[in-house]
Design a protein around this motif. Structure first.
Motif, PDB file in Angstrom:
ATOM      1  N   LYS A  41       1.381  -0.833  -0.017  1.00 53.74           N
ATOM      2  CA  LYS A  41      -0.116  -0.158  -0.035  1.00 53.74           C
ATOM      3  C   LYS A  41       1.130   1.438  -0.141  1.00 53.74           C
ATOM      4  O   LYS A  41       0.279   2.387  -0.576  1.00 53.74           O
ATOM      5  N   THR A  43       2.081   2.794   2.568  1.00 51.17           N
ATOM      6  CA  THR A  43       2.118   4.344   3.755  1.00 51.17           C
ATOM      7  C   THR A  43       2.863   4.832   3.693  1.00 51.17           C
ATOM      8  O   THR A  43       3.809   4.961   4.172  1.00 51.17           O
ATOM      9  N   THR A  56      -4.312   9.215  -2.675  1.00 51.50           N
ATOM     10  CA  THR A  56      -4.483   8.051  -3.538  1.00 51.50           C
ATOM     11  C   THR A  56      -3.439   7.170  -3.977  1.00 51.50           C
ATOM     12  O   THR A  56      -1.901   7.749  -3.267  1.00 51.50           O
ATOM     13  N   THR A  57      -3.012   6.246  -4.156  1.00 49.38           N
ATOM     14  CA  THR A  57      -2.196   5.306  -4.915  1.00 49.38           C
ATOM     15  C   THR A  57      -0.780   6.146  -5.200  1.00 49.38           C
ATOM     16  O   THR A  57       0.184   6.403  -5.640  1.00 49.38           O
ATOM     17  N   ARG A  60       0.880   8.213  -2.659  1.00 50.65           N
ATOM     18  CA  ARG A  60       1.682   7.142  -2.265  1.00 50.65           C
ATOM     19  C   ARG A  60       3.078   7.630  -2.944  1.00 50.65           C
ATOM     20  O   ARG A  60       3.904   7.012  -1.860  1.00 50.65           O
ATOM     21  N   LEU A  61       2.569   7.055  -4.094  1.00 43.21           N
ATOM     22  CA  LEU A  61       3.568   6.624  -4.688  1.00 43.21           C
ATOM     23  C   LEU A  61       4.689   7.434  -4.569  1.00 43.21           C
ATOM     24  O   LEU A  61       5.822   7.668  -4.865  1.00 43.21           O
ATOM     25  N   ASP A  85      -3.334  11.541 -11.586  1.00 47.98           N
ATOM     26  CA  ASP A  85      -4.176  10.549 -10.780  1.00 47.98           C
ATOM     27  C   ASP A  85      -5.392  10.357 -11.860  1.00 47.98           C
ATOM     28  O   ASP A  85      -6.401  10.662 -11.607  1.00 47.98           O
ATOM     29  N   ASP A  87      -6.719   7.344 -11.645  1.00 46.13           N
ATOM     30  CA  ASP A  87      -7.793   6.559 -10.536  1.00 46.13           C
ATOM     31  C   ASP A  87      -8.821   7.845 -10.384  1.00 46.13           C
ATOM     32  O   ASP A  87      -9.617   7.495 -10.634  1.00 46.13           O
ATOM     33  N   ASN A 165       1.182   6.002 -12.280  1.00 46.64           N
ATOM     34  CA  ASN A 165       0.610   4.592 -11.540  1.00 46.64           C
ATOM     35  C   ASN A 165       0.452   4.206 -12.901  1.00 46.64           C
ATOM     36  O   ASN A 165      -0.148   4.653 -13.923  1.00 46.64           O
ATOM     37  N   PRO A 180       3.602   0.342 -12.316  1.00 45.82           N
ATOM     38  CA  PRO A 180       3.404   2.142 -11.472  1.00 45.82           C
ATOM     39  C   PRO A 180       5.229   2.334 -11.484  1.00 45.82           C
ATOM     40  O   PRO A 180       5.798   1.341 -11.259  1.00 45.82           O
TER      41      PRO A 180
END
Length: 262
Positions: A41, A43, A56-57, A60-61, A85, A87, A165, A180
């Motif tokens: 994930k 975090t 969001t992913t 976080r990336l 993003d 997503d 991503n 990603p």
């Protein structure tokens, strides 16, 4: 070619199979082959709980790839992402296609291209300037040029963070990334104790062969994500090479990066 060397004082790569810093370095050195192990994930360690829940992913990336970098409080940041993003874009489009057209405040808040920059400023308590840019498939080279320019003009450290991503299913025909990828480079006008190499860049309209990954197992990533175009440069720095890296740039030009071990 720019007439002053830029020193690289930190590198980091996050992508499937390269989440642990030590493993990532072994792959970049060519000691072991890469394999696409799914990311966690991711975090961020420094985000407050409320912001961590909203991240969001993509955010976080971007934040996770920065964590191994030892930057100072006066470091400016260039965030470079070709699509931001997707997503969030997907969810907004679906919400606007409903009768109610209701968009949550969190989705709206995270939809802007500089959302990762905002989260980073909270996580790191940074008050220095940042810029968030996109240049399609040439986003890495555009971000690198912006970061190098800032180092030369402002005469201080600049952190480049390039990331993209994978694409959500319903937007996959529009834009497709296989993996990603996040890449970070800490650039400085001066050599320091942690300097791993130096670079000098130029833009050319002469057509040369684009540099492929030295670890051939990484080549699938380089060609499948705009951020992945930076992998040969990171490899050359980590391996301590003296070489020239050719990266695609805008308007069918190319970026030539001279890498020197120091």
């Amino acid at each position: 070619m720019l007439n002053k060397e830029i020193y690289v004082n930190g590198t980091s790569v996050i992508m499937p199979g390269m989440e642990a810093f030590s493993l990532s370095h072994e792959i970049l050195k060519g000691n072991i082959d890469w394999s696409p192990i799914k990311l966690s994930k991711m975090t961020p360690l420094t985000l407050p709980a409320n912001e961590a829940r909203r991240a969001t992913t993509v955010i976080r990336l971007a934040l996770k790839v920065i964590e191994p970098i030892k930057y100072s409080d006066n470091t400016s940041v260039v965030f470079a992402s070709s699509e931001g993003d997707l997503d969030i874009t997907d969810k907004l489009c679906k919400a606007l296609a409903t009768k109610e057209k209701m968009v949550s405040p969190t989705l709206f808040h995270n939809s802007v291209h500089n959302a990762p920059a905002g989260y980073f400023s909270i996580a790191a308590a940074m008050k220095t300037p940042s810029i968030s840019l996109s240049a399609g498939d040439n986003t890495f080279s555009a971000g690198l040029l912006e970061a190098v320019t800032q180092v030369l003009v402002e005469n201080h450290d600049v952190l480049l963070v390039a990331y993209d991503n994978v694409t959500p299913k319903d937007l996959d025909d529009f834009r497709h990334f296989d993996y990603p990828v996040g890449i970070a480079l800490l650039l400085s006008p001066s050599k320091q104790s942690n300097t791993i190499g130096s670079i000098n860049i130029s833009i050319s309209n002469e057509i040369k062969s684009i540099t492929q990954c030295f670890n051939k197992s990484l080549e699938a990533v380089r060609i499948s994500n705009p951020a992945g175009l930076g992998l040969p440069l990171i490899e050359a720095l980590v391996k301590g090479m003296n070489t020239k890296i050719v990266i695609p740039y805008l308007n069918q030009n190319q970026m030539l990066v001279s890498v020197n071990h120091v």
